[in-house]
Design an enzyme around this catalytic site. Structure first.
Site, short mmCIF file in Angstrom:
data_model
loop_
_atom_site.label_atom_id
_atom_site.label_comp_id
_atom_site.label_asym_id
_atom_site.label_seq_id
_atom_site.Cartn_x
_atom_site.Cartn_y
_atom_site.Cartn_z
N HIS A 298 0.85 -0.96 0.01
CA HIS A 298 -0.09 -0.05 0.04
C HIS A 298 0.83 1.29 -0.03
O HIS A 298 1.22 1.67 1.06
CB HIS A 298 -0.92 0.14 1.26
CG HIS A 298 -1.58 1.30 1.29
ND1 HIS A 298 -2.84 1.45 0.36
CD2 HIS A 298 -1.83 2.33 2.18
CE1 HIS A 298 -3.30 2.53 0.74
NE2 HIS A 298 -2.72 3.14 1.83
N HIS B 92 -6.25 9.52 -0.88
CA HIS B 92 -6.77 9.54 0.64
C HIS B 92 -6.02 10.20 1.52
O HIS B 92 -6.34 9.95 2.80
CB HIS B 92 -7.24 8.10 0.99
CG HIS B 92 -6.13 7.13 1.15
ND1 HIS B 92 -6.19 5.92 0.13
CD2 HIS B 92 -5.30 6.91 2.07
CE1 HIS B 92 -5.08 5.53 0.62
NE2 HIS B 92 -4.90 6.03 1.94
N ASP C 74 1.20 4.97 -0.26
CA ASP C 74 0.43 6.18 -0.20
C ASP C 74 1.08 6.99 -1.37
O ASP C 74 2.19 7.57 -1.16
CB ASP C 74 0.50 7.01 1.00
CG ASP C 74 -0.42 6.34 2.00
OD1 ASP C 74 -1.44 5.82 1.92
OD2 ASP C 74 -0.07 5.89 3.18
N ASP D 225 -7.70 1.55 2.78
CA ASP D 225 -7.13 2.56 3.59
C ASP D 225 -7.81 3.88 3.79
O ASP D 225 -7.66 4.90 4.24
CB ASP D 225 -5.69 2.76 3.66
CG ASP D 225 -5.02 3.59 4.87
OD1 ASP D 225 -5.50 3.55 5.86
OD2 ASP D 225 -4.22 4.50 4.52
#
Length: 1009
Positions: free
Chosen positions: A264, A582, A266, A376
């Site tokens: 994951h 996000h 970001d 997330d």
């Protein structure tokens, strides 16, 4: 027995720490180092390798924050190294890691001299196998070392200047560690993995279970037979001592975990976008190297944007990734441009996340993702199921709901029903992390935590270091193999998300249902933090609407005389979609990220204004008359929806009277009383004659709250904020201005170190009062809200979301309701009782709260507050400081339809063009309940017109949609503009379309020219 167990475990821990780990690498010799420090931002590898490298002292300090140092590593491997079956040669590179946490400190990329990526260098993954250097005994390669600072500071949440390059300092943050050629003892390494797996399992088994003691005795036996002075020579015997306990098969009823590699990453957070691009290259090169070693290893990659970066900046790596996609190991998932926030992006933006993401994966890899993948994001809008299905996908994965503070999600595999009734097969992995290491603790938790036992038998576990990247390691892959069929453990099988969903969907058919949004009971402050980023997003969404509408109209009306700016619009859309990631749109990133976002929004606005002006001038032609461009889906000032025409003259005026030291404004539609302190003591619509403001109270009340979250500053608002409030009831000055269209009351206030100027505007013909609040915001750990106490007994509020609205209770009967003390709304929020309602619209705010209280007179006051500004100190200590203008309106006597119209009116500013003639709309819709959200040309370049509509009122609605041009045919499509059967859609012989839509139904129509 207890002491015996404890002694053995202590002995084992020390033996691993002091004997086994040091023996993994036996012989080692240092490498010769030289270096070049990049003077500014990172440069391509080819450019770096052309520079003059000078001798580099081993162990020297290096790297001011965000800088880059290139190292050249050279040496010769001794001829007798790595010659046995149990050894291999590797280069180990310690850049000076200050902890074993990857992704949040310095990290590096190893490069061959020919400019191809080898793999990443990070804590827990700092080896470079000699065989990856191209053969031979010579070592000569480069490491691009990034001095990324530890902004998180051990998650202390302390304000830090490290998140802004301008304030991060010049002092070196790291010191080079051991950089050497080393001989890897593979048998010792494998033994360490055996021990790690067995001890992890053992500690999760009940004390009374024989299996736990069997493992303990086997480990004890291993310790007895191994020679601490010759670990390498006795490692094989140690492995043999553990072979039997590792070979015991799992119970037939053991839970099955499908493990898919994952990272994951970001797309921006505690690092800027430019660093994310390099994080992707590091992670994906690691992944490809692992795939070369293990054909069973599968990796899920969720962001098309990240793949686009690799294609642009690392084309050689992209080619290798494409080969692994064909081999079925590197798997695109999710089908979105980025893993976006889902609370705040508008409906068309959420649709475009899938349009752009899925189109990219289809074009580049011939893969259509069938699952939405959002582990997330900070809560999930109730509109998502329909959007996912309309994009041609069928499954959904989330993890973040495990963070709920109060209520536990009742299911892990379930059917999620959206606001329109669409249901989506959804999985919420019980492992409760998207960064699993496949440790025994995680596997046992997943099995114990799974809430569908007896109905389902399997769950999914994404494994690999994430957030800051890194991805899976060879140790994790080894753990997956060892737990594939191991007694006492869930059965772990590596595979794809599609593998999981296909099997889970087949075995679990009578699913429980979750209806509506999946509200995250944390991170409520993200609806408000970094107001300029949010304003840029909202403005960009509406500019894109206008640009596509007028460019499409010009393409239809003018034919070859006008060239539709397809590629430029795509570029701008993708930039907006990136910033809906996000941790960007929610305002939870470092200062650098938000500075970049604000610059990007300025450029987007500039480019779109140019595009709109060009299209409008082309449409209106030469002339001197003034025309209004009405991009709204509703008529405005006599101008039809989506059309260009002259404004109908309104002869009404705004009457102004003095009321004490305040003013009364009346335009014949609404009457507003503003007192001497700029507060609204009365708001009445003449149609109903009813007072909107609660007796004895006042609207437009600015309130300053203490805002000190327990942990996540920019992310969270805690419920206790309400206990410390300062109402800003005193004005420093109030005055009246007359305008050509009406009147404005200007109110000035001060609070703390901040100044506030409000402009309360009533125009002729307007059914709402506009409130513009300009704040020079200089507060710390404070939150500013604006309150409207309304004389309405509302047991629920309606908040706009993508393609519809969501109702939420205003009471707190249950813990689920009490947890929603801060809610998200898009352009409007509406409260009502039978026969009467009030709408509050906004131009850039998302956070709201709605409370209710019974008055002494027996009536009920429902107070709507819009959150205007926060002032968090982490991760950006200067967050939101500076000048902001936030625009709202209050519309009394409003139904839901009025709220929808008001939302568009507030967000689509009047736009005029001087020209020679009006322009008819490119599409006509007979019922304003069915709203046109987008008009554009088809993605395939055919010139077909795409019209996206939705039912906006939450009721069954019918309409006739007619193209405003000669159309050969009309078809219903999915979001990717592929023909589909859409319920309630009937095409007429003349290419008109009859719609009979269910509440909030989304429809995409394609008109062929």
């Amino acid at each position: 027995m207890h002491d015996d167990r404890r002694i053995t475990e202590q002995r084992l821990d020390r033996f691993v720490r002091d004997r086994i780990l040091p023996a993994i690498y036996g012989r080692a010799i240092p490498l010769e180092l030289s270096s070049w420090d990049v003077p500014g931002e990172p440069v391509p590898a080819a450019e770096a390798m052309r520079q003059l490298f000078t001798p580099q002292e081993p162990g020297a300090p290096w790297g001011k924050a965000w800088s880059t140092k290139w190292l050249r590593l050279q040496g010769e491997v001794p001829p007798d190294w790595g010659m046995s079956d149990a050894t291999a040669v590797e280069i180990i590179v310690d850049l000076g890691f200050n902890s074993d946490v990857p992704g949040f400190q310095c990290e590096g990329t190893a490069w061959r001299a020919d400019g191809s990526i080898i793999k990443a260098i990070s804590p827990r993954n700092y080896h470079v196998p000699l065989k990856l250097l191209g053969g031979g005994q010579s070592v000569d390669f480069y490491v691009e070392a990034a001095a990324n600072p530890d902004v998180a500071q051990g998650w202390s949440f302390a304000p830090t200047p490290l998140g802004d390059k301008a304030t991060s300092g010049d002092e070196p943050r790291y010191r080079l560690g051991r950089i050497a050629i080393a001989e890897l003892n593979e048998t010792v390494w494998e033994l360490n993995q055996d021990i790690w797996t067995l001890t992890g399992l053992m500690h999760e088994l009940p004390m009374e279970l024989p299996r736990r003691h069997e493992i303990l005795r086997a480990l004890e036996h291993m310790l007895d037979i191994m020679d601490p002075d010759d670990v390498a020579g006795t490692a094989a015997a140690g492995r043999e001592a553990l072979r039997e306990v590792l070979g015991r098969p799992a119970y037939a009823s053991a839970h099955e975990l499908l493990a898919t590699g994952h990272a994951h990453i970001d797309s921006a957070w505690l690092w800027p976008v430019r660093e994310t691009i390099r994080k992707c290259a590091r992670t994906f090169s690691n992944v490809v190297a692992l795939m070369d070693e293990d054909p069973d290893f599968v990796f899920s990659c969720s962001s098309a944007q990240q793949m686009a970066w690799i294609k642009e900046y690392f084309p050689e790596l992209f080619v290798r990734i494409r080969e692994k996609v064909k081999a079925g190991q590197f798997i695109p998932v999710g089908g979105m441009w980025v893993e976006s926030d889902t609370n705040m992006p508008g409906g068309e933006a959420m649709a475009r996340q899938f349009v752009e993401g899925k189109s990219f994966f289809l074009k580049e890899f011939d893969i259509e993702c069938r699952e939405a993948w959002l582990p997330d994001s900070f809560g999930y809008s109730g509109a998502i199921p329909q959007i996912v299905k309309e994009a041609g996908s069928r499954w959904f994965l989330t993890q973040k709901i495990s963070w709920n503070k109060v209520n536990r999600m009742p299911h892990h595999t379930f059917s999620w029903e959206g606001i329109d009734g669409t249901r989506l097969f959804t999985h919420f992995p019980p492992v409760d992390t998207y960064n699993a290491e496949l440790h025994g603790r995680e596997l046992a938790h997943a099995e114990r935590n799974y809430r569908e036992h007896g109905r389902g038998t399997m769950s999914l576990v994404p494994f690999g270091y994430g957030d800051g990247g890194g991805g899976p390691t060879r140790e994790m892959v080894a753990a997956a193999h060892r737990t594939e069929n191991l007694e006492g453990s869930p059965k772990v099988r590596m595979g794809t998300a599609k593998d999981f969903f296909t099997k889970a969907e087949a075995e679990y058919t009578n699913l429980p249902v979750w209806v509506g949004e999946m509200y995250l009971e944390m991170h409520r402050g993200t609806y408000t933090s970094q107001a300029k980023t949010k304003k840029g997003n909202r403005r960009s969404e509406h500019l894109l609407r206008e640009a596509e509408l007028w460019c499409t109209t010009a393409a239809v009306r003018l034919g070859n005389e006008y060239e539709y700016p397809r590629e430029e619009l795509k570029r701008l859309w993708r930039l907006v979609l990136l910033q809906q990631f996000h941790d960007i749109l929610p305002g939870s990133s470092i200062a650098w990220v938000h500075q970049d976002a604000e610059r990007n929004y300025e450029a987007i606005s500039r480019d779109l204004e140019r595009i709109i002006t060009h299209a409008a001038q082309a449409l209106a032609g030469p002339g001197t008359e003034e025309f209004l461009l009405n991009a709204a889906p509703h008529q405005r000032h006599g101008v039809p929806a989506l059309g260009i025409a002259k404004i109908s003259q309104d002869d009404s005026v705004v009457e102004v009277d003095q009321s004490g030291d305040g003013f009364v404004l009346d335009n014949g539609l609404i009457r507003v009383v503003v007192d001497a302190n700029g507060l609204l003591t009365s708001v009445v619509d003449h149609a109903s004659g009813r007072e909107a403001i609660a007796p004895g109270q006042a609207g437009n009340l600015l309130e300053l709250f203490r805002d000190t979250p327990n942990e996540w500053d920019a992310w969270d608002i805690e419920e206790f904020y309400r206990r410390n409030v300062t109402p800003l009831t005193q004005a420093e000055g109030i005055e009246l201005e007359r305008t050509p269209n009406g009147a404005v009351v200007v109110v000035k206030r001060a609070v703390g170190s901040s100044t506030i100027t409000q402009r309360l505007t009533l125009d002729a013909g307007a059914r709402s009062l506009g409130i513009s609040t300009t704040v020079d915001w200089q507060e710390r750990e404070k939150m500013l809200k604006i309150a409207f106490p309304l004389d309405v007994r509302a047991d629920r509020s309606a908040s706009e979301t993508q393609f519809g609205h969501v109702f939420r209770p205003t009471h707190t009967n249950t813990s689920w309701e009490a947890a929603k003390f801060e809610i998200c709304a898009h352009r409007w929020i509406h409260v009502s009782e039978p026969g009467y309602g009030v709408a509050i619209s906004n131009a850039s705010s998302y956070g709201h709260d709605v409370t209710r209280a019974v008055r002494d007179d027996g009536g009920t006051t429902t107070t709507v507050r819009t959150s205007l500004l926060r002032s968090a100190r982490f991760p950006d200590p200067e967050a939101d400081r500076g000048e902001h203008t936030l625009e709202l309106s209050i519309r009394p006597g409003a139904a839901i339809a009025d709220a929808v119209e008001e939302g568009y009116r507030t967000n689509l500013r009047p736009r005029f063009v001087t020209g020679g003639h009006a322009v008819d709309p490119v599409v006509f819709v007979s019922n304003p309940a069915i709203v046109v959200e987008a008009v554009k040309l088809a993605e395939d370049g055919s010139g077909d017109v795409i019209v996206r509509l939705y039912e906006s009122l939450g009721e069954r609605s019918v309409a006739l949609v007619k193209p405003g041009f000669d159309a050969r045919r009309a078809t219903a499509t999915d979001l990717l503009e592929r023909a589909t059967d859409a319920p309630g859609v009937t095409v007429k012989d003349d290419s008109a379309v009859s719609l009979a839509l269910r509440p909030f139904q989304l429809v995409t129509l394609r008109f062929s020219r």
